[in-house]
Design a protein around this motif. Structure first.
Motif, PDB file in Angstrom:
ATOM      1  N   THR A 138      46.228  44.011   5.991  1.00  0.00           N
ATOM      2  CA  THR A 138      44.762  44.078   6.486  1.00  0.00           C
ATOM      3  C   THR A 138      45.061  45.061   7.761  1.00  0.00           C
ATOM      4  OG1 THR A 138      45.218  42.261   7.763  1.00  0.00           O
ATOM      5  CG2 THR A 138      44.350  42.098   5.807  1.00  0.00           C
TER       6      THR A 138
ATOM      7  N   LYS B  99      39.739  44.407  10.100  1.00  0.00           N
ATOM      8  CA  LYS B  99      39.678  43.240   9.320  1.00  0.00           C
ATOM      9  C   LYS B  99      40.252  42.119   9.840  1.00  0.00           C
ATOM     10  CE  LYS B  99      38.661  41.460   5.334  1.00  0.00           C
ATOM     11  NZ  LYS B  99      37.429  41.347   4.825  1.00  0.00           N
ATOM     12  N   LYS B 100      41.502  42.214  10.493  1.00  0.00           N
ATOM     13  CA  LYS B 100      42.074  41.103  11.040  1.00  0.00           C
ATOM     14  C   LYS B 100      41.167  39.977  11.962  1.00  0.00           C
ATOM     15  CE  LYS B 100      47.121  41.863  10.883  1.00  0.00           C
ATOM     16  NZ  LYS B 100      46.953  42.976  10.135  1.00  0.00           N
TER      17      LYS B 100
END
Lengths: 207, 207
Positions: B84, B88-89
């Motif tokens: 990711t 996104k994290k």
DNA sequence: GAAAAATTTAATCATTTGTTTAAATATTTT
DNA sequence: AAAATATTTAAACAAATGATTAAATTTTTC
């Protein structure tokens, strides 16, 4: 030939007790602290604690009041000052507060832990909620970003500033972090946090 | 004719004790909690606590392990996922963590308070320091902003996310804030925090 | 349904802990 | 220096608290 000079030994008994109590309370909390722990840490006879302070609770109350003052007394003048800009307030706060917390890193967790156990009595004393909603700082935030609750930005500022000191024990696990490098990081944040807050406050929502 | 149906009364005694203990420990901490408090809250005879859990300490240890898992178990998979993006994290973390904390608002202060009192035993269990320095998340932060310690950004993210829940008791003083509006604010932050982190990470130092 | 096992209860124990007491010692006042 | 006052000490007390015991009750097993 200078003496080993234990700086504590010159203090009055009352002061020795108070300093020892401050340390033990901050480390273990009120409930886990025994009056015998304090007496031992202060190097005094157990009965002197009650002689000078009447009870464990009264000793604690005095110390807690000082700690509340250290932790919150510094915020109010900065946030309510109507003669300073939003940016200046953030700058002053970050600088002054991080300085305080470096000298007193256990302060936030100690105070917040005890507030959890005595929510009514302690939150009434400090009345910090007002600062967050009606202070000059809150008004300036509302003017700058009318679409968002000013509390959001106050929580960002406080979170970025205070949280590292609350989470410090986590970092110290393993060899990840020692006191010296932690303090260097925190000193860096005195300048970084105002810049980050600028970024947050300037960038409007891109949707 | 339906019964008043106390949902707790159907539970096994062991489960009743564990749930009551979880609540009382979270509110008052280990030291301030008496086994009699737990027995009363669970509606059981005092001796049953020791019958099922041997001791107050063993009961606590089991609960604390669960709480550590709730608080930290969710972070690791997100931070270590190499498939990711950085953005996104952050998005996943804010969303998932705020959801957890809304359901369990006392979790951070409870865990961090107890860590303060038992620094060795508890920090060894969680090993969270590793995540902050060597995880995929830390590497991505280092790649994005090579001039700064990635810990700075992790502290921003965690501070902005977790701190409001730690400071919640302060807000509830006076009529400043009730649970419902607090939760609305926190839900807003699920989207706001990723945006703020973007601002912080994109804006390089203007000196 | 009787025996065995598990659970629950009331009472008690042993220790810890905050506080007090009364005597001893040190300091200040007269 | 004697008297008065303040401080310190060792010992003890009373209440609180975690834990245990043995009997009573309920549930399960055969």
């Amino acid at each position: 030939m200078t003496k080993p000079a234990d700086p504590e030994s010159n203090l009055s008994t009352e002061e020795k007790i108070k300093r020892a109590a401050t340390e033990v309370f901050a480390q273990k909390g009120f409930a886990a602290t025994r009056t015998r722990d304090i007496a031992e840490a202060a190097g005094i006879n157990l009965a002197l604690l009650n002689y000078y302070f009447r009870s464990k609770q009264k000793l604690f109350d005095g110390i807690m009041l000082e700690k509340l003052q250290e932790l919150f007394g510094r915020i109010a003048p900065i946030f309510t000052d109507t003669s300073t800009s939003l940016e200046k307030k953030i700058e002053t706060f970050a600088d002054s507060y991080i300085e305080t917390l470096i000298k007193n890193p256990e302060l936030p967790l100690f105070v917040l832990s005890e507030i959890r156990t005595h929510p009514e009595s302690l939150t009434q004393i400090i009345q910090i909620g007002e600062l967050f909603t009606t202070s000059s700082f809150a008004q300036q935030l509302k003017a700058r970003r009318p679409e968002a609750n000013p509390l959001h930005f106050i929580m960002c500022l406080l979170g970025m500033t205070v949280f590292p000191f609350i989470a410090k024990p986590l970092l110290k696990s393993k060899a990840a972090m020692d006191d010296a490098s932690f303090n260097i990081l925190m000193t860096e944040r005195k300048q970084l946090i105002p810049m980050w807050m600028d970024s947050i406050l300037q960038n409007p929502v891109q949707s």
